[in-house]
Scaffold this active site. Structure first.
Site, PDB file in Angstrom:
ATOM      1  CG  HIS A 153      -2.227  -3.641  -4.567  1.00  0.00           C
ATOM      2  ND1 HIS A 153      -2.298  -3.171  -5.854  1.00  0.00           N
ATOM      3  CD2 HIS A 153      -1.459  -4.757  -4.618  1.00  0.00           C
ATOM      4  CE1 HIS A 153      -1.612  -3.980  -6.658  1.00  0.00           C
ATOM      5  NE2 HIS A 153      -1.088  -4.950  -5.927  1.00  0.00           N
ATOM      6  CD  GLU A 154       0.243  -6.191  -1.537  1.00  0.00           C
ATOM      7  OE1 GLU A 154       0.065  -7.392  -1.830  1.00  0.00           O
ATOM      8  OE2 GLU A 154       0.861  -5.412  -2.286  1.00  0.00           O
TER       9      GLU A 154
END
Length: 182
Positions: A153-154
């Site tokens: 996600h990051e």
């Protein structure tokens, strides 16, 4: 990435300033971030602010562009599939996924830049990142469960991709409407 429950324990970022979270639609979220070249006091201060901002927003991960900074840096504080907690800042991360075909996990995912809604989102069940800590030392983080999801996600954020961009258009539109965006 958004937490379902607040983090517990001592936190980095206690000396950082809480910065506002940028929401979906802001141009800084939709382009790849610049690599970090200087591992200096300004980077250390940014990382402290990122941790403070993430904790204040009840998150488990935060990329620099989510507070409006065009830099390849993210912070996280989350658990793997075995409940082991990882707290880290990663500079210039490179995502490493297993070769296809990959085992996928589908689970609730949310984002501080799309406040409110969560939805089932498929991700690789294992992931790793290689990069540097804020002092410039090489690091590698291997993850399973929520940690694997957070690493993906990051890193996506730093490439200019918000998790809703990976979803079908109808689902994305619904989630953005629920968040009061676009």
């Amino acid at each position: 990435m958004t937490a379902s429950d607040p983090s517990t324990g001592p936190n980095p970022g206690d000396t950082g300033a809480v910065r506002p979270i940028v929401h979906y639609g802001d141009p800084v979220l939709h382009r790849a971030c610049r690599p970090v070249e200087d591992f200096d006091d300004a980077l250390a201060s940014l990382v402290e602010d990122m941790f403070a901002s993430m904790y204040a927003a009840n998150g488990v991960g935060l990329a620099a562009n989510q507070i409006g900074v065009d830099a390849r840096v993210f912070v996280l504080d989350c658990e793997d599939a075995d409940g082991e907690r990882t707290v880290a800042a990663v500079v210039n991360p490179v995502l490493i996924l297993p070769p296809p075909p990959r085992d996928l996990m589908v689970g609730d995912e949310g984002c501080l830049s799309v406040p409110g809604p969560f939805t089932d989102t498929p991700r690789a069940s294992t992931a790793a990142v290689e990069g540097f800590d804020p002092a410039g030392n090489p690091i590698r983080i291997d993850g399973t469960g929520t940690l694997a999801r957070c690493l993906q996600h990051e890193t996506d954020h730093l490439e200019g991709t918000v998790y809703v961009d990976r979803l079908p258009a109808k689902t994305r539109k619904r989630l953005l409407a629920e968040a009061g965006l676009r």
